[in-house]
Design a protein around this motif. Sequence first.
Motif, short mmCIF file in Angstrom:
data_model
loop_
_atom_site.label_atom_id
_atom_site.label_comp_id
_atom_site.label_asym_id
_atom_site.label_seq_id
_atom_site.Cartn_x
_atom_site.Cartn_y
_atom_site.Cartn_z
N ARG A 77 0.74 -1.16 0.15
CA ARG A 77 -0.23 0.16 0.13
C ARG A 77 0.96 1.20 0.13
NH1 ARG A 77 -2.21 1.30 5.57
NH2 ARG A 77 -0.18 2.10 5.53
N ASP A 78 1.78 1.25 0.95
CA ASP A 78 2.92 2.39 1.11
C ASP A 78 3.60 2.67 -0.42
OD1 ASP A 78 1.54 3.00 3.44
OD2 ASP A 78 3.33 2.58 4.62
N ARG A 79 3.88 1.43 -1.06
CA ARG A 79 4.87 1.54 -2.02
C ARG A 79 3.93 2.08 -3.26
NH1 ARG A 79 7.28 -3.42 -5.09
NH2 ARG A 79 5.22 -3.49 -5.77
N LYS A 80 2.90 1.97 -3.35
CA LYS A 80 1.80 2.34 -4.28
C LYS A 80 1.62 3.98 -4.02
CE LYS A 80 -2.69 1.97 -6.21
NZ LYS A 80 -3.83 0.93 -6.37
N ILE A 81 1.53 4.34 -2.82
CA ILE A 81 1.38 5.54 -2.69
C ILE A 81 2.68 6.31 -2.91
CG2 ILE A 81 1.24 7.29 -0.72
CD1 ILE A 81 -0.38 5.28 0.97
N LEU A 82 3.72 5.89 -2.41
CA LEU A 82 5.11 6.74 -3.00
C LEU A 82 5.22 6.77 -4.47
CD1 LEU A 82 7.49 5.95 -0.18
CD2 LEU A 82 5.96 7.68 -0.43
N LYS A 83 4.92 5.64 -5.13
CA LYS A 83 5.17 5.59 -6.70
C LYS A 83 4.34 6.62 -7.30
CE LYS A 83 6.91 1.27 -8.27
NZ LYS A 83 7.65 1.79 -9.19
N SER A 84 3.12 6.87 -6.60
CA SER A 84 2.40 7.91 -7.28
C SER A 84 2.48 9.33 -6.78
CB SER A 84 0.90 7.46 -7.03
OG SER A 84 0.48 7.48 -5.51
N SER A 85 3.31 9.54 -5.92
CA SER A 85 3.66 10.82 -5.48
C SER A 85 4.77 11.57 -6.21
CB SER A 85 4.16 10.61 -4.01
OG SER A 85 4.52 11.81 -3.52
N ILE A 86 4.36 12.83 -6.36
CA ILE A 86 5.31 13.69 -7.33
C ILE A 86 6.69 13.94 -6.36
CG2 ILE A 86 3.77 14.64 -8.69
CD1 ILE A 86 3.74 17.23 -6.91
N LEU A 87 6.49 13.77 -4.96
CA LEU A 87 7.63 13.96 -4.10
C LEU A 87 8.45 12.88 -3.93
CD1 LEU A 87 5.64 15.68 -1.24
CD2 LEU A 87 7.24 16.70 -2.96
N PHE A 88 8.34 11.65 -4.64
CA PHE A 88 9.18 10.51 -4.81
C PHE A 88 9.94 10.54 -6.32
CE2 PHE A 88 11.78 6.98 -4.82
CZ PHE A 88 12.09 6.72 -3.87
N ASP A 89 11.14 11.20 -6.30
CA ASP A 89 11.82 11.22 -7.60
C ASP A 89 12.61 10.11 -7.94
OD1 ASP A 89 13.27 11.75 -9.84
OD2 ASP A 89 13.33 13.86 -9.28
N GLU A 90 12.14 8.93 -8.36
CA GLU A 90 13.26 7.90 -8.65
C GLU A 90 14.18 7.94 -9.00
OE1 GLU A 90 11.51 4.08 -9.84
OE2 GLU A 90 9.43 4.57 -8.93
N SER A 91 14.49 8.78 -10.14
CA SER A 91 15.86 9.11 -10.81
C SER A 91 16.83 9.92 -9.99
CB SER A 91 15.38 10.19 -12.10
OG SER A 91 14.52 9.46 -13.06
N TRP A 92 16.03 10.98 -9.38
CA TRP A 92 16.98 11.53 -8.48
C TRP A 92 17.52 10.57 -7.31
CZ3 TRP A 92 16.71 12.57 -3.01
CH2 TRP A 92 17.78 13.57 -2.86
N TYR A 93 16.52 10.15 -6.68
CA TYR A 93 17.04 9.08 -5.57
C TYR A 93 18.36 8.30 -5.99
CZ TYR A 93 16.19 6.00 -1.56
OH TYR A 93 16.46 5.49 -0.27
N LEU A 94 18.20 7.70 -7.23
CA LEU A 94 19.28 6.75 -7.91
C LEU A 94 20.54 7.49 -8.06
CD1 LEU A 94 17.13 4.26 -10.17
CD2 LEU A 94 18.25 3.69 -7.95
#
Length: 159
Positions: A77-94
């Motif tokens: 559930r939380d993973r889905k929430i973060l994947k749809s959030s503009i505040l989680f930037d996968e490219s930036w994180y990596l």
Amino acid sequence: NELLSALRRVDGLSQSLKERHHELARLATVHITARTELKDCEAKLKEKTDAARFDLLACIADIGRQYRLLGRFTFFRDRKILKSSILFDESWYLSEYTDVRDAGLAPVSHYLLNGCGEGRDPSKEFQSVQYYQKNRDVLSKKMNALVHYVRIGQFEDDR
């Protein structure tokens, strides 16, 4: 008579110059002392700040463990929430956390299980540790900072 008057003025100016020179020397000493005291205060503040951050990070370290206790449903559930959030930037994180990229880990999963507990940020726009500092109740509930913000905090404007 004029010469005597001029000599008195020169003597007066000379005395005034000596007084100013002594005052300048005194102020230079005060300045050096103040700079030394300021550096000491800055060092003590850094020590206290580092200690407080360490204490905070020790508390935050428990966050990822909660998913092991709460189970798969909460994690997904939380993973889905973060994947749809503009505040989680996968490219930036990596790009910011090359160890995660080099290990081939999924950024959102890493943040949920380890990253938040290590004090890592999900993007430039959201600082996990600062969120916990402002919202101690979230930390005491051992909730992931960004998950809490997306689900609850944004409506309270606590970022």
